[in-house]
Design an enzyme around this catalytic site. Structure first.
Site, short mmCIF file in Angstrom:
data_model
loop_
_atom_site.label_atom_id
_atom_site.label_comp_id
_atom_site.label_asym_id
_atom_site.label_seq_id
_atom_site.Cartn_x
_atom_site.Cartn_y
_atom_site.Cartn_z
N HIS A 136 0.82 -1.22 0.00
CA HIS A 136 0.00 0.00 0.00
C HIS A 136 0.85 1.27 0.00
O HIS A 136 0.39 2.33 -0.42
CB HIS A 136 -0.93 0.01 1.20
CG HIS A 136 -2.16 -0.82 1.02
ND1 HIS A 136 -3.33 -0.35 0.45
CD2 HIS A 136 -2.41 -2.12 1.34
CE1 HIS A 136 -4.24 -1.30 0.43
NE2 HIS A 136 -3.70 -2.39 0.96
N ASP A 143 -7.70 -1.65 -1.32
CA ASP A 143 -8.68 -2.57 -0.75
C ASP A 143 -10.06 -2.11 -1.19
O ASP A 143 -10.43 -0.95 -0.97
CB ASP A 143 -8.59 -2.57 0.78
CG ASP A 143 -7.23 -3.04 1.28
OD1 ASP A 143 -6.58 -3.83 0.56
OD2 ASP A 143 -6.82 -2.61 2.37
N GLU A 205 -6.43 -12.41 0.61
CA GLU A 205 -7.39 -11.34 0.92
C GLU A 205 -8.28 -11.07 -0.29
O GLU A 205 -7.80 -10.57 -1.31
CB GLU A 205 -6.64 -10.06 1.30
CG GLU A 205 -5.73 -10.23 2.51
CD GLU A 205 -4.88 -8.98 2.80
OE1 GLU A 205 -4.98 -8.00 2.04
OE2 GLU A 205 -4.12 -9.00 3.78
N HIS A 208 -8.07 -7.25 -1.57
CA HIS A 208 -6.82 -6.56 -1.89
C HIS A 208 -6.41 -6.83 -3.34
O HIS A 208 -6.24 -7.98 -3.74
CB HIS A 208 -5.72 -7.03 -0.95
CG HIS A 208 -4.37 -6.42 -1.21
ND1 HIS A 208 -3.74 -5.59 -0.30
CD2 HIS A 208 -3.51 -6.51 -2.26
CE1 HIS A 208 -2.56 -5.22 -0.78
NE2 HIS A 208 -2.41 -5.77 -1.98
#
Length: 236
Positions: A136, A143, A205, A208
């Site tokens: 990030h 996200d 995830e 993500h």
């Protein structure tokens, strides 16, 4: 070191730009700002920034989604995250898990190691090393989830940032239960739109996605036996 962190980075110098508000829904107030995360020293005046090329691809993902789901939108939960915020969230998550397990503070060293290993299954290490930036912190990872025509969250079967196996993208894929099959279908709708626009999905995830960072390059190379790519976005 995680496997994707071995990918070389050839920083392209592309700027961070705001995600255009007319195309997307946003989690407001921002979930980490609400917790007190230190964005005040950030190079962007909002968490909702990405590299220009990533924004362009995100708009393409929105177009792809709305070809079949005209009134649905991609909701941006989180985007650019300075390393200081990454550290804050790692510490916050550690403390949440420790409290849930009834630990005394300071947490004993042996217990501390077990918890931090669990945290790092889902959160990147908040290092300042330019060779291994948190995804990030490059401005190339975000996200996301989906909302309907009334801006209501579409239930994906688990919350963003949930630290459990339910967060794995295909967790519900083999279920015979109708509701769990529906969760899987919704996750697949999001994934298909993002992948069609050039993104890659985090293996652990469902929310993500990344484009141009080390994780993106590593995942791209896993699926490509031809020319191997490297990252074009490092820590911003």
């Amino acid at each position: 070191m995680k496997p994707y962190q071995q990918i070389a980075i050839d920083e392209c110098g592309e700027p961070l730009v705001p995600i255009p508000t007319e195309h997307f829904a946003f989690e407001m107030p921002h979930p980490y700002q609400k917790l007190g995360a230190p964005y005040h020293n950030s190079k962007a005046d909002s968490p909702y920034y990405l590299r220009q090329g990533v924004v362009d691809s995100l708009i393409a993902a929105k177009t792809e989604l709305q070809q079949n789901y005209k009134n649905w939108k991609i909701l941006i939960f989180d985007a650019y995250r300075p390393v200081e915020v990454q550290q804050f969230m790692v510490d916050y998550t550690f403390n949440q898990i420790a409290r849930a397990q009834g630990c005394e503070f300071p947490v004993p060293e042996d217990k501390c190691q077990v918890i931090i290993e669990h945290v790092y299954q889902f959160w990147a290490v908040p290092t300042m090393d330019r060779a291994t930036p948190p995804p990030h912190s490059t401005g190339a990872a975000l996200d996301v989830t989906l909302v309907d025509e009334n801006n209501r969250l579409i239930d994906m079967g688990s919350a963003i940032d949930e630290i459990s196996e339910r967060s794995y993208p295909n967790y519900f894929g083999s279920s015979n239960e109708p509701q769990k099959q529906e969760y899987h279908r919704r996750r697949q709708i999001l994934k298909d739109a993002m992948i069609a626009a050039g993104f890659q999905q985090h293996p652990n995830e469902w929310w993500h996605f990344c484009l141009g960072d080390q994780m993106w390059a590593w995942l791209t190379n896993q699926n490509n036996s031809g020319i191997q790519v490297i990252a074009r976005y490092g820590r911003y």
